[in-house]
Design a protein around this motif. Sequence first.
Motif, PDB file in Angstrom:
ATOM      1  N   MET A   1      18.007   3.207  -0.564  1.00  0.00           N
ATOM      2  CA  MET A   1      17.816   3.202  -2.137  1.00  0.00           C
ATOM      3  C   MET A   1      18.971   4.144  -2.863  1.00  0.00           C
ATOM      4  SD  MET A   1      13.921   2.985  -2.886  1.00  0.00           S
ATOM      5  CE  MET A   1      14.214   2.140  -4.613  1.00  0.00           C
ATOM      6  N   LEU A   2      18.982   5.329  -2.377  1.00  0.00           N
ATOM      7  CA  LEU A   2      20.182   6.128  -2.902  1.00  0.00           C
ATOM      8  C   LEU A   2      21.494   5.477  -2.633  1.00  0.00           C
ATOM      9  CD1 LEU A   2      20.875   8.634  -4.158  1.00  0.00           C
ATOM     10  CD2 LEU A   2      20.797   9.979  -2.052  1.00  0.00           C
ATOM     11  N   ALA A   3      21.813   4.978  -1.132  1.00  0.00           N
ATOM     12  CA  ALA A   3      22.842   4.389  -1.153  1.00  0.00           C
ATOM     13  C   ALA A   3      23.100   3.210  -1.913  1.00  0.00           C
ATOM     14  CB  ALA A   3      22.894   3.985   0.631  1.00  0.00           C
ATOM     15  N   GLY A   4      22.259   2.460  -2.278  1.00  0.00           N
ATOM     16  CA  GLY A   4      22.638   1.200  -3.120  1.00  0.00           C
ATOM     17  C   GLY A   4      22.674   1.907  -4.453  1.00  0.00           C
ATOM     18  N   LEU A   5      22.423   2.936  -5.196  1.00  0.00           N
ATOM     19  CA  LEU A   5      22.647   3.495  -6.480  1.00  0.00           C
ATOM     20  C   LEU A   5      24.252   3.925  -6.259  1.00  0.00           C
ATOM     21  CD1 LEU A   5      22.129   4.335  -9.419  1.00  0.00           C
ATOM     22  CD2 LEU A   5      21.070   6.288  -8.385  1.00  0.00           C
ATOM     23  N   GLU A   6      24.567   4.668  -5.025  1.00  0.00           N
ATOM     24  CA  GLU A   6      25.820   5.016  -5.087  1.00  0.00           C
ATOM     25  C   GLU A   6      26.941   4.151  -4.698  1.00  0.00           C
ATOM     26  OE1 GLU A   6      25.444   7.912  -1.510  1.00  0.00           O
ATOM     27  OE2 GLU A   6      24.676   9.406  -2.547  1.00  0.00           O
ATOM     28  N   ALA A   7      26.710   3.144  -4.381  1.00  0.00           N
ATOM     29  CA  ALA A   7      27.420   1.891  -4.318  1.00  0.00           C
ATOM     30  C   ALA A   7      27.572   1.166  -5.614  1.00  0.00           C
ATOM     31  CB  ALA A   7      27.051   0.680  -3.232  1.00  0.00           C
ATOM     32  N   ALA A   8      26.402   1.176  -6.527  1.00  0.00           N
ATOM     33  CA  ALA A   8      26.646   0.874  -7.893  1.00  0.00           C
ATOM     34  C   ALA A   8      27.596   1.909  -8.707  1.00  0.00           C
ATOM     35  CB  ALA A   8      25.460   0.691  -8.468  1.00  0.00           C
ATOM     36  N   VAL A   9      27.520   3.126  -8.591  1.00  0.00           N
ATOM     37  CA  VAL A   9      28.283   4.060  -9.354  1.00  0.00           C
ATOM     38  C   VAL A   9      29.825   3.717  -8.792  1.00  0.00           C
ATOM     39  CG1 VAL A   9      28.884   6.369  -9.315  1.00  0.00           C
ATOM     40  CG2 VAL A   9      26.509   5.706  -9.432  1.00  0.00           C
ATOM     41  N   GLN A  10      30.065   3.746  -7.443  1.00  0.00           N
ATOM     42  CA  GLN A  10      31.321   3.567  -7.070  1.00  0.00           C
ATOM     43  C   GLN A  10      31.939   2.184  -7.474  1.00  0.00           C
ATOM     44  OE1 GLN A  10      30.314   4.145  -3.007  1.00  0.00           O
ATOM     45  NE2 GLN A  10      32.179   5.431  -2.868  1.00  0.00           N
ATOM     46  N   ARG A  11      31.272   1.198  -7.806  1.00  0.00           N
ATOM     47  CA  ARG A  11      31.807  -0.287  -8.367  1.00  0.00           C
ATOM     48  C   ARG A  11      32.008   0.001  -9.952  1.00  0.00           C
ATOM     49  NH1 ARG A  11      30.826  -5.741  -7.451  1.00  0.00           N
ATOM     50  NH2 ARG A  11      31.758  -6.977  -9.498  1.00  0.00           N
ATOM     51  N   ILE A  12      30.896   0.759 -10.550  1.00  0.00           N
ATOM     52  CA  ILE A  12      31.234   0.711 -12.080  1.00  0.00           C
ATOM     53  C   ILE A  12      32.349   1.738 -12.432  1.00  0.00           C
ATOM     54  CG2 ILE A  12      29.782   1.567 -14.180  1.00  0.00           C
ATOM     55  CD1 ILE A  12      27.215   0.537 -12.717  1.00  0.00           C
ATOM     56  N   GLY A  13      32.318   2.782 -11.910  1.00  0.00           N
ATOM     57  CA  GLY A  13      33.478   4.096 -12.145  1.00  0.00           C
ATOM     58  C   GLY A  13      32.721   4.962 -12.809  1.00  0.00           C
ATOM     59  N   PRO A  14      33.458   5.516 -13.731  1.00  0.00           N
ATOM     60  CA  PRO A  14      32.936   6.830 -14.529  1.00  0.00           C
ATOM     61  C   PRO A  14      31.858   6.271 -15.496  1.00  0.00           C
ATOM     62  CG  PRO A  14      35.270   6.818 -14.772  1.00  0.00           C
ATOM     63  CD  PRO A  14      34.990   5.722 -13.904  1.00  0.00           C
ATOM     64  N   CYS A  15      30.497   7.019 -15.302  1.00  0.00           N
ATOM     65  CA  CYS A  15      29.397   6.456 -15.972  1.00  0.00           C
ATOM     66  C   CYS A  15      28.333   7.792 -16.107  1.00  0.00           C
ATOM     67  CB  CYS A  15      28.704   5.422 -15.340  1.00  0.00           C
ATOM     68  SG  CYS A  15      28.399   5.863 -13.671  1.00  0.00           S
ATOM     69  N   ILE A  16      27.423   7.297 -17.007  1.00  0.00           N
ATOM     70  CA  ILE A  16      26.220   8.323 -17.169  1.00  0.00           C
ATOM     71  C   ILE A  16      25.011   7.880 -16.566  1.00  0.00           C
ATOM     72  CG2 ILE A  16      25.010   9.635 -18.981  1.00  0.00           C
ATOM     73  CD1 ILE A  16      27.203   8.345 -20.721  1.00  0.00           C
ATOM     74  N   LEU A  17      24.526   8.548 -15.832  1.00  0.00           N
ATOM     75  CA  LEU A  17      22.877   7.945 -15.178  1.00  0.00           C
ATOM     76  C   LEU A  17      21.770   8.569 -16.031  1.00  0.00           C
ATOM     77  CD1 LEU A  17      23.683   8.585 -11.368  1.00  0.00           C
ATOM     78  CD2 LEU A  17      24.483   6.532 -12.866  1.00  0.00           C
ATOM     79  N   LEU A  18      21.128   7.380 -16.224  1.00  0.00           N
ATOM     80  CA  LEU A  18      19.557   7.848 -16.909  1.00  0.00           C
ATOM     81  C   LEU A  18      18.651   7.289 -15.851  1.00  0.00           C
ATOM     82  CD1 LEU A  18      18.627   7.149 -20.742  1.00  0.00           C
ATOM     83  CD2 LEU A  18      17.270   6.968 -18.570  1.00  0.00           C
ATOM     84  N   GLY A  19      17.959   8.308 -15.256  1.00  0.00           N
ATOM     85  CA  GLY A  19      16.818   7.803 -14.250  1.00  0.00           C
ATOM     86  C   GLY A  19      15.390   8.212 -14.442  1.00  0.00           C
ATOM     87  N   HIS A  20      14.583   7.353 -14.304  1.00  0.00           N
ATOM     88  CA  HIS A  20      13.203   7.668 -14.599  1.00  0.00           C
ATOM     89  C   HIS A  20      12.266   7.739 -13.422  1.00  0.00           C
ATOM     90  CE1 HIS A  20       8.983   5.783 -15.220  1.00  0.00           C
ATOM     91  NE2 HIS A  20       8.818   6.952 -15.975  1.00  0.00           N
ATOM     92  N   SER A  21      11.524   8.740 -13.492  1.00  0.00           N
ATOM     93  CA  SER A  21      10.619   9.198 -12.135  1.00  0.00           C
ATOM     94  C   SER A  21      11.390   8.980 -10.972  1.00  0.00           C
ATOM     95  CB  SER A  21       9.501   8.121 -12.250  1.00  0.00           C
ATOM     96  OG  SER A  21       8.540   8.462 -11.339  1.00  0.00           O
ATOM     97  N   GLN A  22      11.190   8.426  -9.842  1.00  0.00           N
ATOM     98  CA  GLN A  22      11.680   8.279  -8.653  1.00  0.00           C
ATOM     99  C   GLN A  22      13.579   8.155  -8.818  1.00  0.00           C
ATOM    100  OE1 GLN A  22      11.498   4.869  -6.049  1.00  0.00           O
ATOM    101  NE2 GLN A  22      11.523   6.368  -4.309  1.00  0.00           N
ATOM    102  N   GLY A  23      13.602   7.182  -9.753  1.00  0.00           N
ATOM    103  CA  GLY A  23      15.110   6.806 -10.285  1.00  0.00           C
ATOM    104  C   GLY A  23      15.680   8.373 -10.723  1.00  0.00           C
ATOM    105  N   GLY A  24      15.119   9.324 -11.344  1.00  0.00           N
ATOM    106  CA  GLY A  24      15.704  10.580 -11.837  1.00  0.00           C
ATOM    107  C   GLY A  24      15.906  11.327 -10.708  1.00  0.00           C
ATOM    108  N   GLY A  25      15.237  11.335  -9.557  1.00  0.00           N
ATOM    109  CA  GLY A  25      15.631  12.160  -8.428  1.00  0.00           C
ATOM    110  C   GLY A  25      16.889  11.634  -7.812  1.00  0.00           C
ATOM    111  N   PHE A  26      17.145  10.220  -7.756  1.00  0.00           N
ATOM    112  CA  PHE A  26      18.177   9.681  -7.091  1.00  0.00           C
ATOM    113  C   PHE A  26      19.289   9.858  -8.110  1.00  0.00           C
ATOM    114  CE2 PHE A  26      15.280   6.166  -5.220  1.00  0.00           C
ATOM    115  CZ  PHE A  26      15.077   7.084  -3.911  1.00  0.00           C
TER     116      PHE A  26
END
Length: 317
Positions: free
Chosen positions: A177-202
């Motif tokens: 799941m973390l790899a999926g999030l990291e792939a999304a960050v690389q696709r989007i480019g500069p961004c801010i992450l807002l994560g909730h619960s398990q998503g906050g750790g990721f």
Amino acid sequence: MLSLRTMGSFHVGGRGLVVTGQPKRRITYSKAFADVEYDPNGHYWIEQAYVQYFIPSRLRVPTPLLLVHGGGLTGSVWETTPDGRDGWLPYFLRAGIATYVIDMPERGRAGFCAHEGIWPEAPIVRSEEEAWRLYRFGAPEGFATRTGFPGLQFPLEAATAFARTAVPRWPGNGPMMLAGLEAAVQRIGPCILLGHSQGGGFAMAATIAFPDLVRGCVLVEPHGVPAPEEIARPEPRGCLLVMGDYIERAAEWPPLDAKARAALAGWAEAGGQAEIIELPKQGIFGNSHMPMMDRNSDQVAELILRWLDREHAAGRL
């Protein structure tokens, strides 16, 4: 009023899978396509994330926000509250924030794997009783009568609608799941992450992994955060921790709260800008583990929006 310049979606990440040596079988797709031979052998793509994006006509800040859902949930948690109010996705869009919403691998519209033996663990799903306790709706003995904590902001009359949002999860799939999030960050480019619960750790882990892409992170009641010694190179980037009410009334939450605070302290020690919003200390009471669904969800979102404005004014976004 909400005005969009554009919206769309994409799948990202994942991996190829080749299946061989499996027996064919007869299946029925529909009444018109019945008793056909199905061959499970072949090439597949699995474990990809799904990302939907919305770009307002006028931008408040140049850097987009990526919303990361929690465990056993999907990106739908940001769209509409269980009792039918607008969620944080439309809130941030109306405020002029370009917003991306991810369905992590194995959740929602992201990629699953239907082949046996690829994900070794059996899936689990959160029961309503477990959600009641972990999401701090009320004491365990209050579940049968749906008697929540005094002053609870979560709309318990919509508890069934909320229960319908739960989806299966595979406990061992965290790295995937973390790899999926990291792939999304690389696709989007500069961004801010807002994560909730398990998503906050990721979100915190991805911020550390991509210091040149993630300009800051908001952790809403996170768990699974990196240990302080794992935090490096935050530079001047900001990290905001948001915690709700009733922490001491749920057995699981004091240690999770302590770990989140330790991670925030590690962030500051490594040179980052760290801030915590404890909602009761702000005079905001009754928030559960699901503040984006609580009756005062807009009030909590406004605090995050103010933080984004401050980070932009400081030149960190």
